[in-house]
Design a protein around this motif. Structure first.
Motif, short mmCIF file in Angstrom:
data_model
loop_
_atom_site.label_atom_id
_atom_site.label_comp_id
_atom_site.label_asym_id
_atom_site.label_seq_id
_atom_site.Cartn_x
_atom_site.Cartn_y
_atom_site.Cartn_z
N ASP A 123 -7.59 13.10 2.90
CA ASP A 123 -7.03 13.39 4.25
C ASP A 123 -7.65 11.99 5.14
OD1 ASP A 123 -5.55 15.18 3.73
OD2 ASP A 123 -6.49 16.54 4.37
N MET A 124 -9.03 11.79 4.84
CA MET A 124 -9.41 10.73 5.70
C MET A 124 -9.52 9.22 5.46
SD MET A 124 -12.86 12.99 6.45
CE MET A 124 -13.76 11.88 7.68
N PHE A 125 -9.56 9.03 4.06
CA PHE A 125 -9.94 7.73 3.60
C PHE A 125 -8.66 7.07 2.62
CE2 PHE A 125 -14.00 9.62 4.16
CZ PHE A 125 -14.58 8.87 5.19
N ALA A 126 -8.02 8.12 2.08
CA ALA A 126 -6.89 7.35 1.04
C ALA A 126 -5.78 6.68 1.72
CB ALA A 126 -6.29 8.69 0.44
N PRO A 127 -5.10 5.82 1.40
CA PRO A 127 -4.21 4.97 2.02
C PRO A 127 -3.00 5.88 2.22
CG PRO A 127 -4.53 4.15 -0.34
CD PRO A 127 -5.72 4.95 0.14
N ARG A 128 -2.24 5.70 3.27
CA ARG A 128 -0.95 6.72 3.48
C ARG A 128 0.23 5.79 3.12
NH1 ARG A 128 -1.93 11.92 5.20
NH2 ARG A 128 -4.37 11.97 5.71
N CYS A 129 1.14 6.59 2.65
CA CYS A 129 2.33 6.12 2.22
C CYS A 129 3.14 5.68 3.50
CB CYS A 129 3.16 7.16 1.42
SG CYS A 129 4.93 6.47 0.75
N HIS A 149 4.33 5.10 -1.99
CA HIS A 149 4.47 5.75 -3.34
C HIS A 149 5.83 4.99 -3.88
CE1 HIS A 149 2.76 9.33 -1.37
NE2 HIS A 149 1.91 9.36 -2.55
N PRO A 150 5.76 4.74 -5.02
CA PRO A 150 7.05 4.15 -5.82
C PRO A 150 8.20 4.75 -5.52
CG PRO A 150 5.40 4.15 -7.35
CD PRO A 150 4.76 4.88 -6.16
N GLU A 151 8.42 6.12 -5.35
CA GLU A 151 9.52 6.87 -5.02
C GLU A 151 9.97 6.87 -3.61
OE1 GLU A 151 6.05 10.00 -5.05
OE2 GLU A 151 6.78 8.33 -6.24
N CYS A 152 8.89 6.36 -2.73
CA CYS A 152 9.24 6.38 -1.25
C CYS A 152 9.79 5.06 -0.79
CB CYS A 152 7.85 6.89 -0.63
SG CYS A 152 7.52 8.57 -0.94
N PHE A 153 9.51 3.99 -1.70
CA PHE A 153 10.02 2.75 -1.38
C PHE A 153 11.48 2.57 -1.50
CE2 PHE A 153 10.05 -2.09 -1.93
CZ PHE A 153 9.61 -2.35 -0.35
N VAL A 154 12.23 2.84 -0.57
CA VAL A 154 13.92 2.99 -0.86
C VAL A 154 14.41 2.43 0.52
CG1 VAL A 154 13.79 4.78 -2.51
CG2 VAL A 154 13.86 5.37 -0.12
N CYS A 155 15.72 2.21 0.42
CA CYS A 155 16.33 1.98 1.59
C CYS A 155 16.34 2.92 2.55
CB CYS A 155 17.88 1.30 1.51
SG CYS A 155 18.90 1.25 2.90
N ARG A 156 15.90 2.54 4.01
CA ARG A 156 15.62 3.45 4.90
C ARG A 156 17.03 4.28 5.38
NH1 ARG A 156 10.89 5.44 6.67
NH2 ARG A 156 10.81 6.22 8.92
N ASP A 157 18.14 3.60 5.20
CA ASP A 157 19.39 4.45 5.34
C ASP A 157 20.03 5.16 4.26
OD1 ASP A 157 19.29 3.61 8.08
OD2 ASP A 157 21.05 2.28 7.98
N CYS A 158 20.18 4.67 3.29
CA CYS A 158 20.81 5.26 1.92
C CYS A 158 19.98 5.98 1.21
CB CYS A 158 21.70 4.37 1.29
SG CYS A 158 21.13 3.08 0.52
N HIS A 159 18.59 5.51 1.29
CA HIS A 159 17.57 6.06 0.28
C HIS A 159 17.66 5.75 -1.18
CE1 HIS A 159 16.39 8.44 3.89
NE2 HIS A 159 17.75 8.82 4.04
#
Length: 244
Positions: A123-129, A149-159
């Protein structure tokens, strides 16, 4: 280690009676009043004592002087000891620097000389997605000055994931090509494809030049040579034919 006085010796004279109490310890014989702690000088009597470099110490002084000190309370450690972070601790004094709970099966994580439980460390030190905001514990993608996260790096609109294709940056967020141009208002109003070269702006919209055509005869139009009806462009002959 603690040792005990070995006993008392009683000596009686022939013509007079006198009792001497002596202690045998450290390979020597002592008057009982002379066998004292090397630090506080109090008599040890027949109590347990500790030996160090040929001298005897009462239990309290021995621990005070020679026992390892707890990094939390600075008190002597006389029983079980935890060694961590190059320091020694009473077992019940070695706990998370953030939440104060003892460490479980996950052990501890160190940061700047302090020990943290896994949850607080993350919570304090790990990098945030940059997508979900949760800590990143494993593989990640570095882009747009953030980690994802690899699964979170998607198009902001169509995901939809980019799948090795290029992404487009709009206000610090990733977009596929279509939604990037949609955000910038550079999609062709006719084919809904991105306009990357020349374009025609008409009726408050943008068009590929080849897609700006008469809604009736489909002849290509120029910006200044069309008529508009019901939000559709028409060439002059078709407009007259259809609408008078």
């Amino acid at each position: 280690m603690a040792k005990k006085g070995m006993g008392l010796l009683f000596i009686r004279g022939f013509k007079f009676e006198q009792i001497f109490q002596v202690i045998t310890a450290l390979g020597k014989v002592w008057h009982i009043e002379h066998f004292t702690c090397a630090n506080c000088n109090l008599p040890l009597g027949t109590k347990n004592f500790y030996e160090r470099d040929g001298e005897a110490y009462c239990e309290e002084d021995y621990h005070k002087i020679f026992a390892p000190k707890c990094a939390y309370c600075n008190g002597p450690i006389v029983d079980k000891c935890v060694t961590a972070l190059d320091l020694t601790w009473h077992p019940d004094h070695f706990f998370c620097a953030q939440c104060g709970r003892p460490f479980g099966d996950d052990g501890f994580h160190e940061k700047n000389g302090k020990a943290y439980c896994r949850q607080d460390f993350l919570d304090m030190f790990a990098p945030r997605c940059g997508g979900c905001g949760h800590p990143i514990l494993d593989n990640y993608i570095s882009a747009l000055s953030r980690h994802w996260h690899p699964e979170c790096f998607v198009c902001r609109d169509c995901h939809q994931p980019f799948g090795g294709r290029s992404f487009f940056d709009h206000e610090g967020l990733p977009y596929c090509e279509t939604h990037y141009h949609a955000k910038r208002g550079s999609l062709c109003a006719s084919c809904q494809k991105p306009i990357t070269g020349r374009c025609i702006t008409a009726m408050g919209k943008k068009f590929h030049p080849e897609h700006f055509v008469c809604a009736f005869c489909l002849k290509q139009l120029n910006k200044g040579t069309f008529k508009e009806q019901n939000d559709k462009p028409y060439c002059h002959p078709c407009f007259v034919k259809l609408f008078g």
